[in-house]
Design a protein around this motif. Structure first.
Motif, mmCIF file in Angstrom:
data_model
loop_
_atom_site.group_PDB
_atom_site.id
_atom_site.type_symbol
_atom_site.label_atom_id
_atom_site.label_comp_id
_atom_site.label_asym_id
_atom_site.label_seq_id
_atom_site.Cartn_x
_atom_site.Cartn_y
_atom_site.Cartn_z
ATOM 1 N N UNK A 131 14.789 6.999 -7.228
ATOM 2 C CA UNK A 131 14.012 6.237 -7.807
ATOM 3 C C UNK A 131 13.174 5.394 -6.738
ATOM 4 N N UNK A 132 13.930 4.937 -5.676
ATOM 5 C CA UNK A 132 13.219 4.133 -4.499
ATOM 6 C C UNK A 132 12.063 4.823 -4.096
ATOM 7 N N UNK A 133 11.969 5.961 -3.936
ATOM 8 C CA UNK A 133 11.105 7.142 -2.978
ATOM 9 C C UNK A 133 9.953 6.848 -4.370
ATOM 10 N N UNK A 134 10.094 7.136 -5.747
ATOM 11 C CA UNK A 134 9.031 7.184 -6.602
ATOM 12 C C UNK A 134 8.390 5.794 -6.516
ATOM 13 N N UNK A 135 9.428 4.720 -6.658
ATOM 14 C CA UNK A 135 8.766 3.535 -6.677
ATOM 15 C C UNK A 135 7.724 3.080 -5.867
ATOM 16 N N UNK A 136 7.986 3.820 -4.661
ATOM 17 C CA UNK A 136 7.147 3.589 -3.345
ATOM 18 C C UNK A 136 5.741 3.924 -3.560
ATOM 19 N N UNK A 137 5.693 4.883 -4.481
ATOM 20 C CA UNK A 137 4.260 5.466 -4.780
ATOM 21 C C UNK A 137 3.612 4.620 -5.843
ATOM 22 N N UNK A 138 4.200 3.701 -6.534
ATOM 23 C CA UNK A 138 3.382 2.981 -7.673
ATOM 24 C C UNK A 138 2.498 2.214 -7.208
ATOM 25 N N UNK A 139 2.436 1.346 -6.063
ATOM 26 C CA UNK A 139 1.107 0.532 -5.869
ATOM 27 C C UNK A 139 0.046 1.518 -5.655
ATOM 28 N N UNK A 140 0.109 2.641 -4.748
ATOM 29 C CA UNK A 140 -1.053 3.355 -4.680
ATOM 30 C C UNK A 140 -1.510 4.000 -6.075
ATOM 31 N N UNK A 141 -0.380 4.648 -6.876
ATOM 32 C CA UNK A 141 -0.874 5.226 -8.006
ATOM 33 C C UNK A 141 -1.498 4.099 -8.909
ATOM 34 N N UNK A 142 -1.212 3.116 -8.847
ATOM 35 C CA UNK A 142 -1.858 1.770 -9.825
ATOM 36 C C UNK A 142 -3.274 1.615 -9.293
ATOM 37 N N UNK A 143 -3.477 1.861 -7.992
ATOM 38 C CA UNK A 143 -4.758 1.486 -7.309
ATOM 39 C C UNK A 143 -5.597 2.607 -7.837
ATOM 40 N N UNK A 144 -4.959 3.797 -7.683
ATOM 41 C CA UNK A 144 -5.807 5.060 -8.210
ATOM 42 C C UNK A 144 -6.315 5.235 -9.876
ATOM 43 N N UNK A 145 -5.363 4.382 -10.523
ATOM 44 C CA UNK A 145 -5.460 4.475 -12.046
ATOM 45 C C UNK A 145 -6.725 3.374 -12.083
ATOM 46 N N UNK A 146 -6.637 2.376 -11.567
ATOM 47 C CA UNK A 146 -7.781 1.262 -11.442
ATOM 48 C C UNK A 146 -9.094 1.819 -11.218
ATOM 49 N N UNK A 147 -9.057 2.625 -10.033
ATOM 50 C CA UNK A 147 -10.432 3.075 -9.569
ATOM 51 C C UNK A 147 -11.008 4.069 -10.426
ATOM 52 N N UNK A 148 -10.149 4.920 -10.898
ATOM 53 C CA UNK A 148 -10.605 5.990 -11.645
ATOM 54 C C UNK A 148 -9.999 6.153 -13.097
ATOM 55 N N UNK A 149 -10.079 5.347 -14.157
ATOM 56 C CA UNK A 149 -9.549 5.245 -15.303
ATOM 57 C C UNK A 149 -9.876 6.412 -16.070
ATOM 58 N N UNK A 150 -10.992 6.968 -16.129
ATOM 59 C CA UNK A 150 -11.555 8.154 -16.959
ATOM 60 C C UNK A 150 -10.730 9.338 -16.312
ATOM 61 N N UNK A 151 -10.496 9.626 -15.111
ATOM 62 C CA UNK A 151 -9.814 10.778 -14.673
ATOM 63 C C UNK A 151 -8.395 10.750 -15.237
ATOM 64 N N UNK A 152 -7.661 9.663 -15.214
ATOM 65 C CA UNK A 152 -6.384 9.655 -15.543
ATOM 66 C C UNK A 152 -6.054 8.757 -16.750
ATOM 67 N N UNK A 153 -6.833 9.315 -17.710
ATOM 68 C CA UNK A 153 -6.563 8.473 -19.213
ATOM 69 C C UNK A 153 -5.396 8.804 -19.758
ATOM 70 N N UNK A 154 -4.816 7.537 -20.156
ATOM 71 C CA UNK A 154 -3.406 7.804 -20.822
ATOM 72 C C UNK A 154 -2.256 7.890 -19.637
ATOM 73 N N UNK A 155 -2.645 7.638 -18.260
ATOM 74 C CA UNK A 155 -1.674 7.888 -17.426
ATOM 75 C C UNK A 155 -1.053 6.617 -17.102
ATOM 76 N N UNK A 156 0.245 6.231 -16.503
ATOM 77 C CA UNK A 156 1.031 5.018 -16.269
ATOM 78 C C UNK A 156 0.995 5.361 -14.898
ATOM 79 N N UNK A 157 0.966 4.305 -14.104
ATOM 80 C CA UNK A 157 1.495 4.340 -12.637
ATOM 81 C C UNK A 157 2.820 5.036 -12.485
ATOM 82 N N UNK A 158 3.818 4.549 -13.342
ATOM 83 C CA UNK A 158 5.022 5.304 -13.128
ATOM 84 C C UNK A 158 4.958 6.895 -13.331
#
Length: 205
Positions: A131-158
């Motif tokens: 879980x800690x390993x997955x959580x470490x990806x979340x800040x970058x995942x959140x940045x990806x979703x903010x930068x490309x919302x159309x590509x990842x429609x409906x996807x959460x950082x988690x």
């Protein structure tokens, strides 16, 4: 040699390194205090002095294994990439390469995971670290979703973090199952292709 004095931390590290070598070769069930002592060039009594029992030794080995396996390091070369999506792909590539180079480490990790099916303490430790390993990806995942919302429609950082880790762990499993024929470049290309399709509109007929 047996009897040689050393700092306690160094001695524990010596024993854990030997335990890793034995457990990676023999499996958890096949590992014995005598084998670990022989690999460490220490007396069985000294191993028992530091770890009390085989179970405590294997739990300490699990903590040591997880601490040196499920650690996410984002280097300067990745951080310097302008696109969050490019940073995520580069991080996936880094982690796939890192873990696929150590099939024995991955095999031992899955040996612990299997043991955790019946051992609540092992299961809790493995689950918490993953879980800690997955959580470490979340800040970058959140940045990806903010930068490309159309590509990842409906996807959460988690969700994006979980899928990213699944690619990495899947790569590690494949390299463990068939290390001679596993093609890391092909796996990376397939993973990148799948990532590129996330959020793409479904085809209509």
């Amino acid at each position: 040699m047996p009897g040689t004095k050393a700092p306690e931390s160094a001695r524990r590290e010596q024993i854990l390194t030997a335990a890793y070598e034995v457990a990676a070769r023999e499996g958890l069930e096949g590992t014995t205090i005598l084998q670990v002592a022989a690999a460490a060039q220490l007396s069985p009594g000294l191993v028992m002095f530091h770890f009390k029992s085989k179970r405590f030794l294997l739990l300490a080995l699990l903590d040591w294994l997880l601490a040196t396996t499920t650690v996410l390091h984002v280097g300067g070369d990745i951080a310097a990439l302008a696109s969050p999506y490019d940073r995520l792909i580069a991080l996936l590539r880094q982690e796939m390469h890192r873990l696929s180079r150590e099939p024995l480490r991955i095999r031992l990790t899955f040996d612990y995971w299997t043991a955790g099916i019946r051992d609540a303490e092992i299961r809790a430790r493995v689950s918490a670290e993953l879980k800690r390993y997955r959580d470490a990806f979340q800040p970058l995942a959140r940045a990806v979703l903010e930068a490309e919302p159309a590509r990842f429609a409906g996807v959460t950082p988690e969700g994006l973090a979980a899928v990213s880790v699944s690619f990495i762990k899947g790569c590690a499993v494949q390299s463990m199952l068939d290390p001679e024929r596993f093609d890391i470049a092909q796996y990376l290309a397939a993973a990148e292709g799948l990532m590129a399709q996330f959020g793409a509109p479904a085809a209509t007929h």
